[in-house]
Design an enzyme around this catalytic site. Structure first.
Site, short mmCIF file in Angstrom:
data_model
loop_
_atom_site.label_atom_id
_atom_site.label_comp_id
_atom_site.label_asym_id
_atom_site.label_seq_id
_atom_site.Cartn_x
_atom_site.Cartn_y
_atom_site.Cartn_z
N ASN A 11 0.86 -1.19 0.00
CA ASN A 11 0.00 0.00 0.00
C ASN A 11 0.89 1.23 0.00
OD1 ASN A 11 -1.80 2.05 0.49
ND2 ASN A 11 -2.35 1.40 2.57
N LYS A 13 0.05 4.25 -0.16
CA LYS A 13 -0.62 5.41 0.46
C LYS A 13 -0.45 6.63 -0.45
CE LYS A 13 -0.13 3.20 4.89
NZ LYS A 13 -0.05 3.29 6.33
N HIS A 103 -9.63 1.09 5.16
CA HIS A 103 -8.32 1.27 5.79
C HIS A 103 -8.47 2.21 6.99
CE1 HIS A 103 -4.16 2.44 6.44
NE2 HIS A 103 -3.83 1.34 5.80
N GLU A 105 -6.84 4.61 7.96
CA GLU A 105 -6.66 6.04 7.66
C GLU A 105 -7.92 6.63 7.02
OE1 GLU A 105 -2.93 5.45 5.63
OE2 GLU A 105 -2.04 4.92 7.55
N GLU A 175 -5.01 -4.90 10.68
CA GLU A 175 -4.01 -3.86 10.88
C GLU A 175 -4.27 -3.14 12.20
OE1 GLU A 175 -2.16 -2.61 6.84
OE2 GLU A 175 -3.81 -1.28 7.30
N GLY A 181 2.91 2.48 10.78
CA GLY A 181 3.84 3.59 10.58
C GLY A 181 4.57 4.01 11.84
N SER A 221 3.90 -1.99 10.16
CA SER A 221 5.36 -2.01 10.30
C SER A 221 6.01 -3.33 9.88
CB SER A 221 5.78 -1.63 11.73
OG SER A 221 5.31 -0.32 12.05
O1 LIG Z 1 -1.20 0.76 6.94
C1 LIG Z 1 -0.40 -0.06 6.53
C2 LIG Z 1 -0.62 -0.76 5.26
O2 LIG Z 1 -1.91 -0.55 4.79
C3 LIG Z 1 0.84 -0.37 7.29
O3 LIG Z 1 1.73 0.68 7.11
P1 LIG Z 1 3.26 0.54 7.62
O4 LIG Z 1 3.78 -0.74 7.01
O5 LIG Z 1 3.95 1.76 7.10
O6 LIG Z 1 3.20 0.46 9.11
#
Ligand SMILES: O=C(CO)COP(=O)(O)O
Length: 264
Positions: A11, A13, A103, A105, A175, A181, A221
């Site tokens: 992803n 983002k 997601h 976010e 997740e 992150g 992560s």
């Molecule tokens: O939200 C994520 C993937 O959709 C995970 O992000 P990270 O791998 O940067 O922690």
């Protein structure tokens, strides 16, 4: 028992414009080709911003890449007066396979409700896209030891009116928000606990066969240094990778998790 093919999905983002997308994908494909990667063993997908999708499609088609691609979101509607939204039909036209739905976010910054997420799961399935349904708890919920209950409620709400046949094609990504992150990874045991609970709830809601077919990914992560221990868990079928998927060499190492000892 159903054999589930592991899926490694990157992803991106809101990173990488369409020029950078082409370079990154090309480098990923070359690296995996050098490693003689067998895509039947571990499936690979990238999930770039909408504006990159046409460039990704062009490269995938021109070089006959076996890398799948997905969208980070989609509309619950097919067409109409929904300014700024992207129809699932536009995505299928672009050769898109997967669509992230719910997601954390999107839930957090765009106030996406369980009801909207359920509508998006159904709109992706209707268009022939495979939803990657994201669920998971925040830190307070985990501290209160309510993470399993919380995540399963999200799951149940997202699957309202979705048939067993549809669920078998679905990907679910666990997740935990506190691990996204942050460099903070859930332990392989945490990932297994929730993946098993998700599969168990799918068995209760549907049947054992459906539960065995659905793929459950872990996200938060994930790096080349921790992926192998997470993938060793029986109910974890892959990873949804954020930050580490922006570096094609690192992402290729994640894809090649089973060959770390012998190198790429
Ligand atoms: O939200 C994520 C993937 O959709 C995970 O992000 P990270 O791998 O940067 O922690």
């Amino acid at each position: 028992m159903t054999q589930r093919t592991p899926l490694m999905a990157g992803n991106w983002k809101m990173n990488l414009d369409h020029h950078q997308a082409t370079h990154t994908l090309q480098k990923l494909a070359w690296t995996l080709k050098d490693a003689k990667h067998d895509y039947a063993t571990v499936e690979v997908a990238v999930i770039p911003p909408f504006t990159d999708l046409r460039s990704v499609q062009t490269l995938v088609d021109a070089d006959k890449l076996q890398i799948a691609y997905g969208a980070q979101d989609l509309s619950a509607h097919e067409s109409g007066a929904y300014t700024g939204e992207i129809s699932p039909l536009f995505l299928t036209k672009l050769g898109v396979t997967y669509a992230l739905v719910g997601h954390s976010e999107r839930r957090e910054y765009h106030a996406e409700s369980d009801q909207l997420i359920n509508a998006k799961v159904k709109s992706s399935l209707k268009a022939g896209l495979v939803p990657i349904l994201c669920v998971g708890e925040d830190l307070d919920t985990r501290r209160a030891a309510a993470h399993v209950q919380h995540t399963l409620l999200q799951l149940e709400a997202a699957l309202a009116d979705v048939t067993a046949e549809q669920v078998r094609t679905l990907v679910i990504a666990y997740e935990p928000v506190w691990a996204i992150g942050t460099g903070e990874t859930a332990t392989p045991e945490d990932a297994q606990e929730m993946s098993e609970a998700i599969r168990g709830r799918v068995a209760e809601l549907y049947d054992a066969e459906t539960a065995q077919a659905v793929r459950v990914l872990y996200g938060g992560s994930v790096k080349s240094s921790n992926v192998a221990s997470i993938m060793a868990k029986p109910d974890v079928d892959g990873a949804l990778v954020g930050g580490a998927s922006l570096d094609p060499e690192e992402f290729a190492k994640i894809v090649r998790f089973h060959s770390h000892e012998v190198g790429l």
